[in-house]
Design a protein around this motif. Structure first.
Motif, mmCIF file in Angstrom:
data_model
loop_
_atom_site.group_PDB
_atom_site.id
_atom_site.type_symbol
_atom_site.label_atom_id
_atom_site.label_comp_id
_atom_site.label_asym_id
_atom_site.label_seq_id
_atom_site.Cartn_x
_atom_site.Cartn_y
_atom_site.Cartn_z
ATOM 1 N N ASP A 17 10.499 -2.392 17.309
ATOM 2 C CA ASP A 17 10.057 -1.352 16.375
ATOM 3 C C ASP A 17 10.762 -1.508 15.029
ATOM 4 O O ASP A 17 10.133 -1.381 13.973
ATOM 5 C CB ASP A 17 10.312 0.047 16.941
ATOM 6 N N GLN A 18 12.063 -1.786 15.046
ATOM 7 C CA GLN A 18 12.816 -1.979 13.805
ATOM 8 C C GLN A 18 12.322 -3.236 13.072
ATOM 9 O O GLN A 18 12.132 -3.210 11.852
ATOM 10 C CB GLN A 18 14.307 -2.084 14.090
ATOM 11 N N PHE A 19 12.099 -4.313 13.800
ATOM 12 C CA PHE A 19 11.576 -5.546 13.215
ATOM 13 C C PHE A 19 10.234 -5.297 12.542
ATOM 14 O O PHE A 19 10.010 -5.688 11.390
ATOM 15 C CB PHE A 19 11.443 -6.618 14.308
ATOM 16 N N ARG A 20 9.330 -4.623 13.237
ATOM 17 C CA ARG A 20 8.011 -4.323 12.694
ATOM 18 C C ARG A 20 8.119 -3.473 11.424
ATOM 19 O O ARG A 20 7.485 -3.759 10.413
ATOM 20 C CB ARG A 20 7.162 -3.603 13.739
ATOM 21 N N ASP A 21 8.962 -2.437 11.466
ATOM 22 C CA ASP A 21 9.120 -1.563 10.306
ATOM 23 C C ASP A 21 9.709 -2.319 9.111
ATOM 24 O O ASP A 21 9.256 -2.148 7.976
ATOM 25 C CB ASP A 21 9.995 -0.354 10.652
ATOM 26 N N LEU A 22 10.701 -3.164 9.358
ATOM 27 C CA LEU A 22 11.300 -3.941 8.274
ATOM 28 C C LEU A 22 10.314 -4.974 7.722
ATOM 29 O O LEU A 22 10.257 -5.199 6.507
ATOM 30 C CB LEU A 22 12.580 -4.628 8.743
ATOM 31 N N LEU A 23 9.529 -5.589 8.596
ATOM 32 C CA LEU A 23 8.548 -6.564 8.133
ATOM 33 C C LEU A 23 7.473 -5.884 7.284
ATOM 34 O O LEU A 23 7.077 -6.405 6.241
ATOM 35 C CB LEU A 23 7.921 -7.289 9.317
ATOM 36 N N ARG A 24 7.009 -4.723 7.710
ATOM 37 C CA ARG A 24 6.037 -3.976 6.902
ATOM 38 C C ARG A 24 6.620 -3.645 5.533
ATOM 39 O O ARG A 24 5.953 -3.765 4.511
ATOM 40 C CB ARG A 24 5.635 -2.693 7.618
ATOM 41 N N ARG A 25 7.871 -3.206 5.509
ATOM 42 C CA ARG A 25 8.531 -2.870 4.251
ATOM 43 C C ARG A 25 8.677 -4.110 3.365
ATOM 44 O O ARG A 25 8.436 -4.059 2.159
ATOM 45 C CB ARG A 25 9.894 -2.243 4.531
ATOM 46 N N TYR A 26 9.065 -5.232 3.965
ATOM 47 C CA TYR A 26 9.172 -6.484 3.226
ATOM 48 C C TYR A 26 7.824 -6.847 2.597
ATOM 49 O O TYR A 26 7.757 -7.185 1.412
ATOM 50 C CB TYR A 26 9.653 -7.607 4.157
ATOM 51 N N CYS A 27 6.763 -6.765 3.384
ATOM 52 C CA CYS A 27 5.431 -7.126 2.878
ATOM 53 C C CYS A 27 4.970 -6.178 1.774
ATOM 54 O O CYS A 27 4.293 -6.598 0.836
ATOM 55 C CB CYS A 27 4.423 -7.144 4.020
ATOM 56 N N ALA A 28 5.334 -4.909 1.862
ATOM 57 C CA ALA A 28 4.911 -3.931 0.860
ATOM 58 C C ALA A 28 5.702 -4.037 -0.435
ATOM 59 O O ALA A 28 5.156 -3.813 -1.518
ATOM 60 C CB ALA A 28 5.038 -2.520 1.438
ATOM 61 N N HIS A 29 6.982 -4.404 -0.355
ATOM 62 C CA HIS A 29 7.839 -4.316 -1.536
ATOM 63 C C HIS A 29 8.442 -5.634 -2.013
ATOM 64 O O HIS A 29 8.910 -5.707 -3.148
ATOM 65 C CB HIS A 29 8.979 -3.324 -1.277
ATOM 66 N N GLU A 30 8.459 -6.654 -1.189
ATOM 67 C CA GLU A 30 9.114 -7.918 -1.561
ATOM 68 C C GLU A 30 8.130 -9.077 -1.708
ATOM 69 O O GLU A 30 8.340 -9.949 -2.547
ATOM 70 C CB GLU A 30 10.169 -8.305 -0.515
ATOM 71 N N LEU A 31 7.094 -9.092 -0.901
ATOM 72 C CA LEU A 31 6.160 -10.221 -0.900
ATOM 73 C C LEU A 31 5.300 -10.181 -2.152
ATOM 74 O O LEU A 31 4.629 -9.189 -2.418
ATOM 75 C CB LEU A 31 5.272 -10.169 0.346
ATOM 76 N N ASP A 32 5.335 -11.261 -2.922
ATOM 77 C CA ASP A 32 4.516 -11.341 -4.122
ATOM 78 C C ASP A 32 3.146 -11.900 -3.739
ATOM 79 O O ASP A 32 2.201 -11.158 -3.564
ATOM 80 C CB ASP A 32 5.219 -12.204 -5.171
ATOM 81 N N GLN A 33 3.048 -13.210 -3.598
ATOM 82 C CA GLN A 33 1.784 -13.839 -3.233
ATOM 83 C C GLN A 33 1.854 -14.484 -1.859
ATOM 84 O O GLN A 33 0.935 -14.371 -1.073
ATOM 85 C CB GLN A 33 1.393 -14.882 -4.269
#
Length: 66
Positions: A17-33
């Motif tokens: 659950d923590q991994f999924r939440d952090l990955l979603r956050r990464y994709c929303a705020h860190e991932l450019d292209q």
């Protein structure tokens, strides 16, 4: 980045659950292209790709919700 995992074995439900939440956050705020990553495992390297667009000729149904 090659850092050893602090624990052996599969993720607990809480860890997943923590991994999924952090990955979603990464994709929303860190991932450019896009992002391409590699990590070593006991079974050999694993390659991970993140991108905003679907790969060419790939239907969205090929991906499971996360």
């Amino acid at each position: 980045m090659t850092t050893p995992a602090p624990h052996d074995g599969p993720l607990s439900d809480l860890e997943f659950d923590q991994f999924r939440d952090l990955l979603r956050r990464y994709c929303a705020h860190e991932l450019d292209q896009w992002e391409h990553l590699q990590t070593e495992t006991p079974y050999g390297p694993v390659y991970v790709s993140f991108s905003r667009p679907l790969p060419p000729d790939t239907p969205s149904e090929a991906y499971r919700p996360f």
